[in-house]
Design a protein around this motif. Structure first.
Motif, PDB file in Angstrom:
ATOM      1  N   GLY A   1     -30.304   4.225 -10.676  1.00 22.97           N
ATOM      2  CA  GLY A   1     -29.759   3.113  -9.909  1.00 22.97           C
ATOM      3  C   GLY A   1     -28.368   3.405  -9.381  1.00 22.97           C
ATOM      4  N   ALA A   2     -27.480   3.859 -10.255  1.00 20.67           N
ATOM      5  CA  ALA A   2     -26.089   4.087  -9.851  1.00 20.67           C
ATOM      6  C   ALA A   2     -25.955   5.238  -8.868  1.00 20.67           C
ATOM      7  CB  ALA A   2     -25.228   4.342 -11.089  1.00 20.67           C
ATOM      8  N   SER A   3     -26.722   6.302  -9.055  1.00 19.38           N
ATOM      9  CA  SER A   3     -26.610   7.453  -8.157  1.00 19.38           C
ATOM     10  C   SER A   3     -27.006   7.081  -6.730  1.00 19.38           C
ATOM     11  CB  SER A   3     -27.477   8.611  -8.668  1.00 19.38           C
ATOM     12  OG  SER A   3     -28.844   8.261  -8.691  1.00 19.38           O
TER      13      SER A   3
ATOM     14  N   LEU B   1     -24.960  -3.124  -6.715  1.00 17.71           N
ATOM     15  CA  LEU B   1     -26.229  -2.953  -7.433  1.00 17.71           C
ATOM     16  C   LEU B   1     -26.194  -1.688  -8.292  1.00 17.71           C
ATOM     17  CD1 LEU B   1     -28.860  -3.937  -4.709  1.00 17.71           C
ATOM     18  CD2 LEU B   1     -28.183  -5.245  -6.732  1.00 17.71           C
ATOM     19  N   GLY B   2     -25.590  -0.627  -7.757  1.00 20.68           N
ATOM     20  CA  GLY B   2     -25.464   0.601  -8.539  1.00 20.68           C
ATOM     21  C   GLY B   2     -24.605   0.404  -9.774  1.00 20.68           C
ATOM     22  N   ALA B   3     -23.519  -0.354  -9.630  1.00 21.02           N
ATOM     23  CA  ALA B   3     -22.651  -0.630 -10.774  1.00 21.02           C
ATOM     24  C   ALA B   3     -23.386  -1.463 -11.824  1.00 21.02           C
ATOM     25  CB  ALA B   3     -21.388  -1.342 -10.309  1.00 21.02           C
ATOM     26  N   LEU B   4     -24.167  -2.438 -11.376  1.00 20.10           N
ATOM     27  CA  LEU B   4     -24.931  -3.262 -12.315  1.00 20.10           C
ATOM     28  C   LEU B   4     -25.927  -2.422 -13.102  1.00 20.10           C
ATOM     29  CD1 LEU B   4     -25.642  -6.432 -10.142  1.00 20.10           C
ATOM     30  CD2 LEU B   4     -24.021  -6.216 -12.036  1.00 20.10           C
ATOM     31  N   ALA B   5     -26.431  -1.369 -12.490  1.00 19.71           N
ATOM     32  CA  ALA B   5     -27.389  -0.501 -13.181  1.00 19.71           C
ATOM     33  C   ALA B   5     -26.764   0.222 -14.367  1.00 19.71           C
ATOM     34  CB  ALA B   5     -27.978   0.522 -12.197  1.00 19.71           C
ATOM     35  N   LEU B   6     -25.435   0.305 -14.383  1.00 21.71           N
ATOM     36  CA  LEU B   6     -24.746   0.978 -15.492  1.00 21.71           C
ATOM     37  C   LEU B   6     -24.599   0.096 -16.722  1.00 21.71           C
ATOM     38  CD1 LEU B   6     -21.816   2.726 -13.570  1.00 21.71           C
ATOM     39  CD2 LEU B   6     -23.899   3.810 -14.429  1.00 21.71           C
ATOM     40  N   LEU B   7     -24.815  -1.195 -16.586  1.00 23.02           N
ATOM     41  CA  LEU B   7     -24.588  -2.129 -17.688  1.00 23.02           C
ATOM     42  C   LEU B   7     -25.392  -1.805 -18.947  1.00 23.02           C
ATOM     43  CD1 LEU B   7     -24.342  -5.530 -15.781  1.00 23.02           C
ATOM     44  CD2 LEU B   7     -22.483  -4.180 -16.784  1.00 23.02           C
ATOM     45  N   PRO B   8     -26.648  -1.320 -18.856  1.00 22.21           N
ATOM     46  CA  PRO B   8     -27.390  -1.008 -20.084  1.00 22.21           C
ATOM     47  C   PRO B   8     -26.742   0.074 -20.954  1.00 22.21           C
ATOM     48  CG  PRO B   8     -28.895  -1.183 -18.234  1.00 22.21           C
ATOM     49  CD  PRO B   8     -27.510  -1.206 -17.671  1.00 22.21           C
ATOM     50  N   LEU B   9     -25.746   0.790 -20.423  1.00 24.15           N
ATOM     51  CA  LEU B   9     -25.092   1.841 -21.205  1.00 24.15           C
ATOM     52  C   LEU B   9     -24.083   1.268 -22.198  1.00 24.15           C
ATOM     53  CD1 LEU B   9     -24.395   4.584 -18.490  1.00 24.15           C
ATOM     54  CD2 LEU B   9     -26.389   4.328 -19.987  1.00 24.15           C
TER      55      LEU B   9
END
Length: 253
Positions: free
Chosen positions: A151-153, A190-198
């Motif tokens: 997502g982030a990439s 949206l890419g930043a939100l994809a990092l939240l699971p980390l």
């Protein structure tokens, strides 16, 4: 379905068709450009992440060790995208590494043959990603890592195409059109939100690494070829995916 909903659905479908090789229905995209739809690229990345996680889960259920399980998950994701971004990485490595001037670099990047620089870059990309995935020990952590990485990439692609002009007058990037600031920002969010699971630490470390990669690669492309191409966008995705997986391997292992 109103016009706004149709536009959003159409943009997501366009990104799925462009960024994956999934067997999807035939859509009519004559009224949409990739530059307008690029905000949805992180959502296409989520589909790739789910495919990788399912493959990982099945392999782990069969009792395979961490190394083969990670390799199969990686292979499934490469197949799901048709090695689109890997192709861009190898072309950029050959062009930037082997060309003496801008024109020669662009010529090499357009050549379908792979050289030593491209082969080395591709091998290292696969090796680093595999080694990071092999450190992750369960299916939920794998899903979190892959959602973040894919997502982030892809969330960086709109900003990349907005900041840098096309390096040539023809080709994929020129045909995609110009990306607006708003479209680039939506994709980045949206890419930043994809990092939240980390988790917090993983989010912060991945975000810092992504920022450094983005700034450095934009500067490199500007210096090497004076802009961006479809190949450079693919290479950026690969670099970004690598650093997020490295951050995830620390945060989730």
């Amino acid at each position: 379905m109103n016009s706004q909903s149709r536009r959003i659905t159409g943009d997501i479908a366009l990104c799925l068709v462009f960024f994956t090789r999934l067997p999807l229905p035939i859509f009519d995209f004559r009224d949409r450009r990739l530059a307008d739809a690029i905000w949805a690229a992180p959502l296409a990345g989520l589909a790739v992440a789910v495919i990788g996680t399912l493959t990982y889960t099945i392999a782990a259920w069969l009792g395979l060790a961490a190394g083969p399980t990670a390799a199969l998950a990686l292979a499934a994701m490469v197949l799901a995208t048709g090695a689109l971004h890997e192709d861009g990485l190898s072309d950029v490595a050959d062009g930037f590494g082997g060309g003496r001037n801008r024109e020669r670099k662009l010529e090499i990047m357009r050549d379908s043959r792979i050289g030593a620089y491209g082969a080395a870059a591709l091998a290292l990309s696969l090796l680093i990603r595999w080694s990071a995935l092999a450190e992750i020990r369960d299916g939920w952590s794998m899903l979190a890592a892959l959602v973040a990485a894919h997502g982030a990439s892809r969330g960086l692609l709109g900003a990349f195409m907005h900041i840098l002009p096309p390096a040539r007058n023809d080709g994929l990037s020129a045909g995609a059109g110009s990306v607006s600031r708003q479209t680039a920002m939506v994709g980045a969010v949206l890419g930043a939100l994809a990092l939240l699971p980390l988790g917090l630490n993983g989010f912060v470390s991945a975000a810092i690494l992504l920022g450094l990669v983005f700034v450095a690669f934009v500067a490199l492309c500007r210096r090497q070829i004076g802009g961006q191409t479809g190949d450079t966008a693919g290479a950026l995705q690969q670099f970004a995916e690598i650093v997020v997986l490295l951050a995830a391997s620390v945060a989730l292992s």
